[in-house]
Design an enzyme around this catalytic site. Structure first.
Site, PDB file in Angstrom:
ATOM      1  N   TRP A 151      52.770  24.685  -5.247  1.00  0.00           N
ATOM      2  CA  TRP A 151      53.871  24.583  -4.575  1.00  0.00           C
ATOM      3  C   TRP A 151      54.837  23.414  -4.589  1.00  0.00           C
ATOM      4  O   TRP A 151      56.128  23.546  -4.181  1.00  0.00           O
ATOM      5  CB  TRP A 151      54.001  25.336  -3.148  1.00  0.00           C
ATOM      6  CG  TRP A 151      52.881  24.496  -2.277  1.00  0.00           C
ATOM      7  CD1 TRP A 151      51.492  24.871  -1.830  1.00  0.00           C
ATOM      8  CD2 TRP A 151      53.050  23.021  -1.709  1.00  0.00           C
ATOM      9  NE1 TRP A 151      51.249  23.882  -1.183  1.00  0.00           N
ATOM     10  CE2 TRP A 151      51.739  22.854  -1.135  1.00  0.00           C
ATOM     11  CE3 TRP A 151      53.885  22.107  -1.582  1.00  0.00           C
ATOM     12  CZ2 TRP A 151      51.391  21.547  -0.601  1.00  0.00           C
ATOM     13  CZ3 TRP A 151      53.765  20.908  -1.149  1.00  0.00           C
ATOM     14  CH2 TRP A 151      52.513  20.734  -0.516  1.00  0.00           C
ATOM     15  N   ASN A 152      54.631  22.297  -4.983  1.00  0.00           N
ATOM     16  CA  ASN A 152      55.268  21.072  -4.816  1.00  0.00           C
ATOM     17  C   ASN A 152      56.472  20.870  -5.989  1.00  0.00           C
ATOM     18  O   ASN A 152      57.261  20.465  -5.675  1.00  0.00           O
ATOM     19  CB  ASN A 152      54.510  19.863  -4.844  1.00  0.00           C
ATOM     20  CG  ASN A 152      53.598  19.743  -5.765  1.00  0.00           C
ATOM     21  OD1 ASN A 152      52.971  20.630  -6.476  1.00  0.00           O
ATOM     22  ND2 ASN A 152      53.508  18.402  -6.406  1.00  0.00           N
ATOM     23  N   LYS A 175      51.060  32.677 -12.876  1.00  0.00           N
ATOM     24  CA  LYS A 175      50.895  33.041 -11.322  1.00  0.00           C
ATOM     25  C   LYS A 175      51.468  31.628 -10.291  1.00  0.00           C
ATOM     26  O   LYS A 175      50.618  30.628 -10.420  1.00  0.00           O
ATOM     27  CB  LYS A 175      49.402  33.211 -11.019  1.00  0.00           C
ATOM     28  CG  LYS A 175      49.419  33.753  -9.425  1.00  0.00           C
ATOM     29  CD  LYS A 175      48.139  33.308  -8.728  1.00  0.00           C
ATOM     30  CE  LYS A 175      48.149  32.593  -7.616  1.00  0.00           C
ATOM     31  NZ  LYS A 175      48.936  32.380  -6.769  1.00  0.00           N
ATOM     32  N   GLY A 228      47.016  21.989  -9.488  1.00  0.00           N
ATOM     33  CA  GLY A 228      46.883  22.093  -8.003  1.00  0.00           C
ATOM     34  C   GLY A 228      45.795  21.310  -7.554  1.00  0.00           C
ATOM     35  O   GLY A 228      45.495  20.170  -8.031  1.00  0.00           O
ATOM     36  N   GLU A 385      43.523  12.418  -0.743  1.00  0.00           N
ATOM     37  CA  GLU A 385      44.659  12.721  -0.934  1.00  0.00           C
ATOM     38  C   GLU A 385      45.423  13.272   0.287  1.00  0.00           C
ATOM     39  O   GLU A 385      45.019  14.440   0.743  1.00  0.00           O
ATOM     40  CB  GLU A 385      45.109  13.669  -2.107  1.00  0.00           C
ATOM     41  CG  GLU A 385      46.484  13.904  -2.587  1.00  0.00           C
ATOM     42  CD  GLU A 385      46.558  15.078  -3.630  1.00  0.00           C
ATOM     43  OE1 GLU A 385      45.695  16.132  -3.628  1.00  0.00           O
ATOM     44  OE2 GLU A 385      47.371  14.772  -4.616  1.00  0.00           O
TER      45      GLU A 385
HETATM   46  P1  NAD Z   1      46.235  24.754  -4.717  1.00  0.00           P
HETATM   47  O1  NAD Z   1      45.036  24.309  -5.465  1.00  0.00           O
HETATM   48  O2  NAD Z   1      45.693  24.987  -3.138  1.00  0.00           O
HETATM   49  O3  NAD Z   1      46.944  25.998  -5.388  1.00  0.00           O
HETATM   50  C1  NAD Z   1      47.327  25.757  -6.778  1.00  0.00           C
HETATM   51  C2  NAD Z   1      47.534  27.264  -7.199  1.00  0.00           C
HETATM   52  O4  NAD Z   1      46.177  27.706  -7.504  1.00  0.00           O
HETATM   53  C3  NAD Z   1      48.225  28.365  -6.352  1.00  0.00           C
HETATM   54  O5  NAD Z   1      48.923  29.014  -7.248  1.00  0.00           O
HETATM   55  C4  NAD Z   1      47.240  29.190  -5.692  1.00  0.00           C
HETATM   56  O6  NAD Z   1      47.400  30.352  -5.344  1.00  0.00           O
HETATM   57  C5  NAD Z   1      46.089  28.922  -6.997  1.00  0.00           C
HETATM   58  N1  NAD Z   1      44.633  29.102  -6.415  1.00  0.00           N
HETATM   59  C6  NAD Z   1      43.930  28.512  -5.208  1.00  0.00           C
HETATM   60  N2  NAD Z   1      42.775  28.972  -5.253  1.00  0.00           N
HETATM   61  C7  NAD Z   1      42.556  29.557  -6.576  1.00  0.00           C
HETATM   62  C8  NAD Z   1      41.407  30.049  -7.071  1.00  0.00           C
HETATM   63  N3  NAD Z   1      40.067  30.175  -6.561  1.00  0.00           N
HETATM   64  N4  NAD Z   1      41.233  30.727  -8.228  1.00  0.00           N
HETATM   65  C9  NAD Z   1      42.803  30.898  -8.862  1.00  0.00           C
HETATM   66  N5  NAD Z   1      43.855  30.289  -8.316  1.00  0.00           N
HETATM   67  C10 NAD Z   1      43.738  29.767  -7.081  1.00  0.00           C
HETATM   68  O7  NAD Z   1      47.298  23.507  -4.599  1.00  0.00           O
HETATM   69  P2  NAD Z   1      48.637  23.371  -3.931  1.00  0.00           P
HETATM   70  O8  NAD Z   1      48.405  23.162  -2.388  1.00  0.00           O
HETATM   71  O9  NAD Z   1      49.596  24.564  -4.288  1.00  0.00           O
HETATM   72  O10 NAD Z   1      49.242  22.158  -4.554  1.00  0.00           O
HETATM   73  C11 NAD Z   1      48.864  20.886  -4.009  1.00  0.00           C
HETATM   74  C12 NAD Z   1      48.015  20.064  -5.159  1.00  0.00           C
HETATM   75  O11 NAD Z   1      48.222  20.114  -6.077  1.00  0.00           O
HETATM   76  C13 NAD Z   1      47.938  18.716  -4.713  1.00  0.00           C
HETATM   77  O12 NAD Z   1      46.403  18.440  -4.559  1.00  0.00           O
HETATM   78  C14 NAD Z   1      48.364  17.954  -5.805  1.00  0.00           C
HETATM   79  O13 NAD Z   1      48.046  16.692  -6.189  1.00  0.00           O
HETATM   80  C15 NAD Z   1      48.185  18.926  -7.067  1.00  0.00           C
HETATM   81  N6  NAD Z   1      49.284  18.990  -7.990  1.00  0.00           N
HETATM   82  C16 NAD Z   1      48.736  18.147  -9.316  1.00  0.00           C
HETATM   83  C17 NAD Z   1      49.932  17.862 -10.131  1.00  0.00           C
HETATM   84  C18 NAD Z   1      49.331  17.183 -11.517  1.00  0.00           C
HETATM   85  O14 NAD Z   1      49.965  17.425 -12.575  1.00  0.00           O
HETATM   86  N7  NAD Z   1      48.263  16.505 -11.733  1.00  0.00           N
HETATM   87  C19 NAD Z   1      51.217  18.316 -10.038  1.00  0.00           C
HETATM   88  C20 NAD Z   1      51.308  18.906  -8.832  1.00  0.00           C
HETATM   89  C21 NAD Z   1      50.528  19.253  -7.704  1.00  0.00           C
END
Ligand code: NAD
Length: 492
Positions: A151-152, A175, A228, A385
């Site tokens: 979401w960020n 997605k 994520g 984090e």
């Molecule tokens: P999240 O992992 O909760 O969700 C990310 C996405 O994954 C969402 O679309 C979610 O619905 C999906 N998802 C969650 N569980 C899943 C599963 N079991 N199977 C398939 N899809 C699934 O992350 P968030 O809270 O949305 O975002 C924040 C995180 O993202 C932080 O840890 C941040 O550091 C990371 N992030 C990393 C980068 C990078 O480039 N390294 C960039 C932005 C954000």
């Protein structure tokens, strides 16, 4: 309440179940949009559309040059509608208008760059040593790609995947996060207008545990490109392992910013503030561990607090606002929990340390910019984090100690170094185990520079020329003009 629709196989439609879920505006704390709640049935439709588009449709018949031109066209349309897309991002995500209009305005560069690369994907002719044989390699699209984003930075993290995947000739099911799905659905209107063949890009919306997992475990998906959190990444990697799906993971970070005693302090203070308070600290590259040489520690902290205190909080659409709300209610609660943990661990809270109740913050999910000093690298606040505006400050005595502390983390996404010494700049860039090292700057990203994490921050790289390799398979073709061989039972 605005209603959004799915985009599957070139059609706009509701979820098969007809169910929706609400998307919230973090500044008001109120729902503003209804998003289709997909189930496995919708995922199956989207993957089938992407598979047909890959193997039977017009897409596979397009020349690489024509494919590249479509990307360029999409880039032009995004440039035209950048303000509209940015406004949706701000409403859904709470990021500042001042940042989002620049960020969305920058997205076309990914499409121009990777659009230009589309017809420069070339195989090779290895100088084969076996007589009367000819061998060459072909670079073929990896297939149907599932792109799962957080979401960020919804559109930016999507673009990191979409541009190279399409340039490589893949088709996709996207997605977005359940918290910020609106901008991607809006973007699909431009995909349609650009004239992409149906099924090349499809969007399913919903929750990770059902829609996300259905996508990751779908046997017809060949590759998963995920950005994520660590937990999601781990689950996805496990699920992907069943079919050995190709995988790129962009995960979290706990990035160090090291300020040496020879640094230009005023520049470093601005860099450190930007590292942790820009985007309300909700970036994977947040410089959340600030390491100060002990001789400058007190002066630096004083200057830092002085600058951080002036940060204006409030309506993210107001161009004067510098710190906006936290994007989601659960994240807001999680940040407050970490602040409590840091206090219990004995860190000294020298700024903030609570929810923001200033009148300009209204009913939104705001947290005061928070600084902890006296942090040691074994405290949870220094190891995990937080993903919010919470900074841990630590001291070091000499360069070796700084590198040791910076690398003593499970993560390896990014690091910042502030120094006027060339020797230190080069040594630090070599010694720090992170996918990106910034020297005398922070938070700079570009479509031409590879981005990704070492250690638990991820697998693979996005952006830059090498990103396209993540969406290609190499096939070797042998052609013999020797006629039949004498002995069929030995290797040729
Ligand atoms: P999240 O992992 O909760 O969700 C990310 C996405 O994954 C969402 O679309 C979610 O619905 C999906 N998802 C969650 N569980 C899943 C599963 N079991 N199977 C398939 N899809 C699934 O992350 P968030 O809270 O949305 O975002 C924040 C995180 O993202 C932080 O840890 C941040 O550091 C990371 N992030 C990393 C980068 C990078 O480039 N390294 C960039 C932005 C954000």
């Amino acid at each position: 309440m605005k209603r959004f629709q799915l985009f599957i196989n070139g059609d706009w439609r509701s979820a098969k179940s007809n169910e929706t879920f609400e998307s919230f505006n973090p500044y008001t704390g109120q729902p503003w949009a209804l998003i289709p709640r997909c189930s496995t049935e919708d995922v199956n439709d989207a993957v089938a559309a992407a598979r047909i588009a890959l193997e039977q449709g017009e897409w596979g018949g397009l020349s690489a040059t024509a494919r590249g031109r479509l990307l360029t066209k999409l880039g032009d349309l995004i440039a035209r509608d950048a303000d509209k897309l940015a406004e949706i991002e701000v409403r859904d995500n709470g990021k500042l208008w001042a940042e989002m209009r620049l960020q969305v305005g920058y997205l076309p560069q990914w499409l121009y760059y990777f659009g230009g690369l589309a017809d420069k994907i070339e195989g090779s002719v290895p100088p084969i040593e076996k007589p009367d044989n000819f061998a060459y390699t072909r670079r073929e699209p990896v297939g149907v790609v599932a792109a799962i984003t957080p979401w960020n930075s919804p559109l930016l993290t999507t673009m990191y995947k979409l541009a190279p995947a399409l340039a490589a000739g893949c088709t996709m099911v996207l997605k977005p996060s359940e918290f910020t799905s609106a901008s991607l659905l809006e973007l699909m209107k431009l995909v349609e207008e650009a004239g992409f063949p149906k099924g090349v890009l499809n969007v399913v919306t919903g929750f990770g545990a059902d829609v996300g997992e259905a996508l990751v475990t779908h046997p017809d998906v060949n590759k998963i490109a995920f950005t994520g959190g660590e937990n999601g990444g781990r689950l996805i990697a496990r699920n992907a392992a069943n079919d050995f799906k190709r995988l790129t993971l962009e995960l979290g970070g706990k990035s160090a910013q090291i300020v040496f005693d020879d640094a230009k302090l005023d520049d470093a203070v601005k860099g450190a503030v930007s590292g942790i308070f820009a985007a309300t600290g909700q970036t994977c590259i947040a410089g959340s561990r600030l390491m100060l040489h002990e001789s400058i520690h007190d002066e630096f902290v004083e200057k830092f607090i002085e600058l951080a205190r002036t940060a204006r909080m409030g309506d993210p659409m107001d161009t004067k606002t510098q710190i906006g709300p936290v994007t989601t209610r659960p994240q807001y609660e999680r940040i407050l929990e970490y602040i409590g943990i840091a206090k219990n661990e004995g860190a000294h809270c020298v700024l903030g340390g609570s929810a923001a109740t200033r009148s300009e913050c209204g009913e939104g999910w705001f947290i005061e910019p928070t600084i902890f000093t006296n942090v040691t690298n074994n405290m949870r606040i220094a190891r995990e984090e937080v993903f919010g505006p919470v900074l841990s400050v630590m001291k070091f005595n000499d360069d070796e100690e700084a590198y040791g502390m910076a690398n003593d983390t499970p993560f390896g996404l990014a690091a910042g170094v502030w120094t006027t010494s060339f020797a230190r700049a080069f040594t630090a860039s070599k010694r720090l185990r992170a996918g990106t090292v910034w020297v005398n700057t922070y938070r700079a990203v570009s479509y031409v520079t590879p981005f990704g994490g070492m250690k638990r921050s991820g697998i693979g790289r996005e952006n830059g020329k090498e990103a396209i390799d993540e969406y290609l398979e190499t096939k070797t073709v042998w052609i013999s003009y020797a006629g039949s061989t004498d002995n069929p039972f030995v290797m040729r």
